[in-house]
Design an enzyme around this catalytic site. Structure first.
Site: not given
Length: 742
Positions: A37-38, A223-224, A254, A602
């Site tokens: 994503k980043t 973002d997010e 998420q 994770r």
């Protein structure tokens, strides 16, 4: 080969490339866990600059933390080999502040306005309540601050609130909100929530200023996106109306922060809110094994409120997810640490091992086990168990009862919960103590002789309680002493009041921490042994190593990854949280499932899931836990299940399922499922309370209780009895703690 401004597209997969090259219109990138994503967001900005579609000043990029924005800015600058300081890259609040600094007059502010912190907010609200004679016992200043902040996050002003003739509390909120804003303006201050609110006020009041920013920001990137709230969405919609080019990156699976205002429905309604929408799914995961992704994907498929995607990976299939049940928490923590020692023998670095919990209180047994065997650990995003305020408070009570000369303990709890005893009074007691060479507890007795005030009466009551607890210590064990202190001091009521003032789930965990604390006392023979243990634990904490095992809640784990993850406490009612389901129903359950998805994703290589059959707070109940429904939702072919060795050794389940002649009235839902599974020869290890207590009492029977002494039974109902104790009046107690007196 390192990435740079000429070859950056070579580092992208097909879907990532499509998302980056889709520059105009409205783009939603559904980025699954570990899907890069980043990188997509960073390269999207890079692409706009390299293709000369925009200058740095024409790009508005919103991140959720200042750290993330700084890392993104540095990465782009390094690849371009020139600074991009003119780019509008930051959080919603930092970018709003930048706008507010240029147009402060429209909000009635002066150029040198100050942003006040939470502590100053509370001081201001307390002063307003005192001035207006508003009682803060039922609803504290912290409660009002939280409510005001929640209104600001919804862009609701005090004049939007209607008078409520049936609810005085709401009228107080409106009054305090109004006076609070007026006082902030008078002091030339704003709070954190005002930054976006005032920014919207500027946009609404000045078409000229709004159009200036709409024309300036040719491309907007967020973002997010799954974590934004209503006012942040409104902020974006205002600025979007210029060029109508927006790209939002997020993952509906998420979204786990509803308690702080995040609203996943905003992401789900993206196509309704923005024109010419295109959706790209990043489903290739670069982090986890195929088995981990299969488990996470099957689990999250149960949720209805989502766009839908299926993670896949070219990584190895990997090990199965291990699910292990235990009879009690010590067995659970011993198993986890044994597995950790196995990993260490295989040269696994400690910083590649993490233990995740739904409830922060459950770190205690693991912390003590890690300390006992000498393995260093750190608590991420929180405090170690014995460093938490509520735990230190109760320990201070115990220290004072154990040693009336303990001045530090006295000072800590003389006004906890609040008794109206301020620093001035404490300083006077301290002065009396030094003059007479006495402990502060004894000095307080002298102080009340010369004080006829309400404060003097409160101190007198406190002294009487401490002396009462001193007698209990001499007659009863340290567990009963602690329960008596908690009950008599009304500490739980104090925590419940604090809980009203905060939406943070960690606040609601404080009562769980107290329960876990009482549970920890069972490991010690007496109070002195426990207090010695705590001293050693705290000493060990200060000498911790840098390279260490990470313990944290699942909420704190978002954005992190480890080779090996231990997911502890997967019991129904604990996870999914009963409180979340009761408060939010289906939405609460779906957010809990998203939290499970976050926890699973994770891990890179191996996951261990553990649960405990015995109730974690079994000193007051004979309930048994059932494993989390989330375990049952994992595909059977990618997990390996082993149940408690206690159950296997004692043939507990064998006997449990054979008792089919028990009355249907006494069969719980958990037992019905178990009996049904037994007939199918496929037991799912779900244990619930089914055993009837054998003792029977009649009204009027004389009984003895270890803590409350002698009394008579007033009423009796299977497990509980109301007893009129000679020294304590009528109390409701568990029958198992009563002995019949002939």
């Amino acid at each position: 080969m390192s990435e740079n401004k000429t070859n950056y597209m070579d580092f992208l997969n097909t879907e990532q490339r499509k998302a980056i090259e889709s520059t105009y219109g409205s783009t939603l990138v559904l980025a699954g866990a570990g899907s890069g994503k980043t990188r997509v967001l960073t390269y999207k900005i890079l692409h706009l600059l390299i293709k000369k579609l925009a200058t740095p000043a024409q790009i508005l990029a919103v991140t959720f933390t200042n750290k993330a924005s700084m890392e993104m800015k540095n990465r782009i600058s390094d690849m371009l080999n020139f600074p991009i300081d003119r780019m509008w890259l930051g959080t919603f609040h930092s970018l709003s502040l930048k706008i507010l600094r240029s147009h402060y007059k429209l909000c009635g502010l002066k150029s040198n306005f100050v942003i006040i912190d939470t502590e100053d907010q509370l001081k201001l609200i307390k002063k307003i309540c005192e001035r207006e004679n508003i009682n803060t016992k039922d609803f504290s200043a912290k409660y009002y601050a939280t409510v005001i902040d929640s209104y600001k996050n919804k862009n609701i002003f005090y004049n939007d609130l209607e008078k409520n003739h049936f609810n005085k509390k709401n009228d107080n909120v409106k009054k305090i909100y109004k006076l609070y804003q007026e006082e902030l303006l008078r002091l030339n201050c704003v709070d954190f929530g005002d930054l976006i609110v005032f920014c919207l006020k500027i946009f609404k009041s000045s078409k000229e200023i709004l159009e200036k920013y709409q024309k300036l920001f040719k491309f907007i990137l967020v973002d997010e996106y799954q974590d934004i709230n209503l006012i942040q969405q409104k902020w974006l919609e205002y600025l979007y109306e210029g060029h109508k080019n927006i790209c939002c990156v997020g993952d509906d699976d998420q979204s786990i922060y509803s308690w702080r205002g995040a609203n996943v429905s905003i992401l789900l309604n993206f196509e309704k809110n923005f024109l010419n929408s295109k959706i790209f799914r990043l489903e290739q995961n670069y982090r986890s094994t195929q088995n981990i992704l299969e488990g996470a994907s099957k689990l999250i498929d149960k949720n209805k409120g989502r766009f839908g995607k299926k993670l896949w990976s070219q990584n190895e299939k990997g090990e199965k997810i291990s699910v292990k049940g235990f009879w009690e928490t010590r067995e659970e923590s011993a198993f986890v640490t044994d597995k950790i020692e196995e990993l260490i023998r295989k040269q696994t670095p400690l910083n590649e091992i993490s233990i995740l919990f739904r409830v922060s209180a459950h770190t205690r047994s693991f912390e003590e086990r890690l300390i006992a065997i000498g393995l260093p650990y750190k608590i991420v995003g929180g405090l170690r168990f014995y460093e938490r305020k509520e735990i230190k408070d109760i320990i201070a009570y115990l220290r004072l009862v154990n040693n009336l000369s303990d001045n530090l303990a006295f000072e800590r709890i003389i006004n906890v919960p609040k008794r109206g005893i301020g620093n001035t009074t404490i300083n006077k007691i301290n002065l009396t103590a030094r003059k007479n060479n006495l402990p502060m507890f004894e000095a307080s007795k002298i102080f009340i002789q010369s004080s006829q005030s309400k404060v003097g009466q409160e101190i007198s009551n406190f002294i009487q309680k401490v002396m009462h607890w001193k007698k209990i210590k001499d007659k009863f064990n340290h567990i009963e002493l602690t329960q008596s202190i908690i009950e008599d001091s009304k500490y739980i009521e104090y925590l419940k009041q604090e809980e009203k003032s905060s939406k943070n789930p960690e606040t609601s965990n404080r009562i769980d921490n107290i329960n876990e604390f009482i549970q920890s006392l069972k490991d010690f023979d007496n109070l002195e042994g426990f207090l010695d243990h705590v001293s050693l634990v705290m000493e060990n904490i200060t000498n911790s190593s840098v390279d260490s095992i990470s313990l944290m809640t699942m909420h704190s784990a978002k954005g992190l990854e480890f080779d090996n993850i231990f997911l502890a406490g997967w019991e129904e009612g604990v996870f999914p949280s009963l409180r979340s389901i009761e408060d939010l129903g289906k939405q609460g359950l779906e957010e809990e499932r998203r939290l499970a998805y976050v926890a699973l994703t994770r891990a890179r290589k191996k996951i261990y899931i553990t649960y405990v059959n015995q109730n974690r707070y079994s000193f007051t109940t004979r309930d048994f836990n059932t494993p989390s429904r989330f375990i049952n939702e994992l595909p059977r072919d990618i997990i390996e299940i082993n149940d408690s060795s206690f159950i296997n050794e004692e043939d507990f389940l064998e006997e449990f399922v054979e008792l089919e002649n028990i009355s249907e009235n006494y069969i719980s839902p958990g037992r019905k499922r178990l009996l049904s599974s037994q007939k199918k020869k496929d037991i799912e290890w779900e244990i619930n309370q089914d055993l009837e207590f054998q003792e029977h009492f009649n009204n009027g029977d004389k009984v003895f209780h270890k803590k409350f002494g002698y009394g008579k039974v007033v009423s009796f109902d299977r497990e509980m009895a109301e007893v009129d104790f000679k020294k304590f009046s009528i109390k409701k107690v568990f029958v198992k703690f009563l002995n019949l007196v002939n």
